[in-house]
Design a protein around this motif. Structure first.
Motif, PDB file in Angstrom:
ATOM      1  N   TYR A  78       0.075  -0.809  -4.736  1.00 58.11           N
ATOM      2  CA  TYR A  78      -0.959   0.204  -5.035  1.00 58.11           C
ATOM      3  C   TYR A  78      -1.908  -0.114  -5.936  1.00 58.11           C
ATOM      4  O   TYR A  78      -1.952  -0.969  -6.518  1.00 58.11           O
ATOM      5  CB  TYR A  78       0.098   1.201  -6.057  1.00 58.11           C
ATOM      6  CG  TYR A  78       1.645   1.597  -5.410  1.00 58.11           C
ATOM      7  CD1 TYR A  78       1.604   2.464  -4.266  1.00 58.11           C
ATOM      8  CD2 TYR A  78       2.583   1.369  -6.407  1.00 58.11           C
ATOM      9  CE1 TYR A  78       3.022   2.718  -4.072  1.00 58.11           C
ATOM     10  CE2 TYR A  78       3.896   1.845  -5.872  1.00 58.11           C
ATOM     11  CZ  TYR A  78       3.850   2.596  -4.790  1.00 58.11           C
ATOM     12  OH  TYR A  78       5.312   3.057  -4.453  1.00 58.11           O
ATOM     13  N   GLU A 130      -2.769   6.096   1.117  1.00 60.39           N
ATOM     14  CA  GLU A 130      -3.599   6.217   0.044  1.00 60.39           C
ATOM     15  C   GLU A 130      -4.301   7.535   0.208  1.00 60.39           C
ATOM     16  O   GLU A 130      -4.671   7.936   1.513  1.00 60.39           O
ATOM     17  CB  GLU A 130      -4.596   5.127  -0.027  1.00 60.39           C
ATOM     18  CG  GLU A 130      -4.005   3.908  -0.735  1.00 60.39           C
ATOM     19  CD  GLU A 130      -5.235   2.973  -0.921  1.00 60.39           C
ATOM     20  OE1 GLU A 130      -4.945   2.104  -2.081  1.00 60.39           O
ATOM     21  OE2 GLU A 130      -6.063   2.725  -0.105  1.00 60.39           O
ATOM     22  N   GLU A 150      -5.579   7.096  -4.808  1.00 58.60           N
ATOM     23  CA  GLU A 150      -4.162   6.943  -5.620  1.00 58.60           C
ATOM     24  C   GLU A 150      -3.242   7.057  -4.378  1.00 58.60           C
ATOM     25  O   GLU A 150      -3.541   7.368  -3.390  1.00 58.60           O
ATOM     26  CB  GLU A 150      -3.795   8.036  -6.555  1.00 58.60           C
ATOM     27  CG  GLU A 150      -3.982   9.523  -5.711  1.00 58.60           C
ATOM     28  CD  GLU A 150      -3.958  10.611  -6.963  1.00 58.60           C
ATOM     29  OE1 GLU A 150      -3.673  10.075  -8.357  1.00 58.60           O
ATOM     30  OE2 GLU A 150      -3.660  11.736  -6.476  1.00 58.60           O
ATOM     31  N   PRO A 151      -2.112   6.281  -4.641  1.00 62.20           N
ATOM     32  CA  PRO A 151      -1.027   6.225  -3.373  1.00 62.20           C
ATOM     33  C   PRO A 151      -0.782   7.853  -3.063  1.00 62.20           C
ATOM     34  O   PRO A 151      -0.606   8.560  -3.903  1.00 62.20           O
ATOM     35  CB  PRO A 151      -0.012   5.690  -4.221  1.00 62.20           C
ATOM     36  CG  PRO A 151      -0.346   5.000  -5.313  1.00 62.20           C
ATOM     37  CD  PRO A 151      -1.565   5.724  -5.887  1.00 62.20           C
ATOM     38  N   GLN A 152      -0.473   7.770  -1.597  1.00 56.38           N
ATOM     39  CA  GLN A 152      -0.187   8.997  -1.109  1.00 56.38           C
ATOM     40  C   GLN A 152       1.051   9.724  -1.631  1.00 56.38           C
ATOM     41  O   GLN A 152       0.918  10.956  -1.942  1.00 56.38           O
ATOM     42  CB  GLN A 152      -0.323   9.088   0.406  1.00 56.38           C
ATOM     43  CG  GLN A 152       0.055  10.407   1.335  1.00 56.38           C
ATOM     44  CD  GLN A 152       0.104   9.993   2.834  1.00 56.38           C
ATOM     45  OE1 GLN A 152       0.220   8.881   3.122  1.00 56.38           O
ATOM     46  NE2 GLN A 152       0.072  10.904   3.495  1.00 56.38           N
TER      47      GLN A 152
END
Length: 190
Positions: A78, A130, A150-152
Motif C-alpha cells: 500500500y 488505489e 490511499e488504498p481503495q
C-alpha cells in the motif's frame, strides 16, 4: 495648511510618474505557505512537470511542494500519500489540468465536487487498488492542489490502515515455537 499642500503635491507627483511610466506594472506576486515566491504561469493552462515527486500523479510546472504538508507511507503493498503543491493559476485551469493529466496517467475519474462558496473543487479518481483525491482551492493569489492517494478498500470502507508492525501470528500449530512473524497487513488479507 502646509501639510495638506504637501500631501496633495505628493499624490499628484506619484500619479504623474505612474502614468508616464513606459514599463507595465507587474502583477501581484504570491507567496506559498512556506514563503516561497510563486510566479505567474506563462501561457494558458498548466503543464505537467516531468520531475514530479509522484511519477503517476504529476504536479504542474511552477507549483512548489510544501514540505511540511508532504508525506508518503508505504509497506510495499500500500501507499498513503499526502502532498500539497502551491502555485499561481485559476481554479478552472487546475480542474482542467487534473482531468487531463491524471487520466493520461491511467487514473479513472469517479466524481467531481464543486463548492463555489469556498472556491474549491475536488476530483476523485481510481486506478487499480488505489483511490486518488485531488482537491484544488484558490485563496487570494495562491492556488493550492492537495493530492491524497490511499488504498481503495480502506477508502471505501472507512477503516484505518492496517498496523504495519510485526506481531506473532499462529500458523495453525499450538506449539509456540511454530509461530511466525508476519506483517499485520498480510495477515488481514486472509
Amino acid at each position: 495648511m502646509k501639510h495638506i499642500f504637501t500631501t496633495a503635491l505628493s499624490i499628484t507627483l506619484m500619479l504623474c510618474l505612474t502614468a508616464c511610466s513606459t514599463q507595465p506594472i507587474s502583477s501581484f506576486t504570491g507567496y506559498s505557505d512556506n514563503w516561497k515566491t510563486l510566479e505567474k504561469q506563462h501561457g494558458p493552462g498548466l503543464i505537467a512537470d516531468p520531475a514530479s515527486p509522484i511519477p503517476d500523479v504529476p504536479a504542474p510546472i511552477g507549483f512548489k511542494p510544501i514540505p511540511e504538508h508532504c508525506n508518503v507511507v508505504t509497506d510495499g503493498y500500500y501507499r498513503v500519500v499526502n502532498h500539497l503543491y502551491q502555485g499561481k493559476a485559476n481554479l478552472a485551469e487546475m480542474v482542467q489540468y487534473a482531468k487531463t493529466y491524471m487520466e493520461a496517467e491511467g487514473w479513472q475519474p469517479i466524481d467531481r465536487i464543486d463548492d463555489l462558496a469556498s472556491n474549491t473543487s475536488v476530483i476523485n479518481f481510481r486506478k487499480g487498488a488505489e483511490n486518488l483525491s485531488v482537491r484544488m482551492t484558490k485563496r487570494f493569489a495562491v492556488a493550492s492542489m492537495y493530492i491524497t492517494i490511499e488504498p481503495q478498500n480502506t477508502a471505501a470502507m472507512g477503516t484505518p490502515l492496517p498496523d504495519l508492525s510485526t506481531q506473532p501470528v499462529k500458523t495453525g500449530s499450538n506449539n509456540q515455537n511454530d509461530q511466525q512473524i508476519l506483517p499485520q497487513a498480510v495477515t488481514n488479507n486472509q
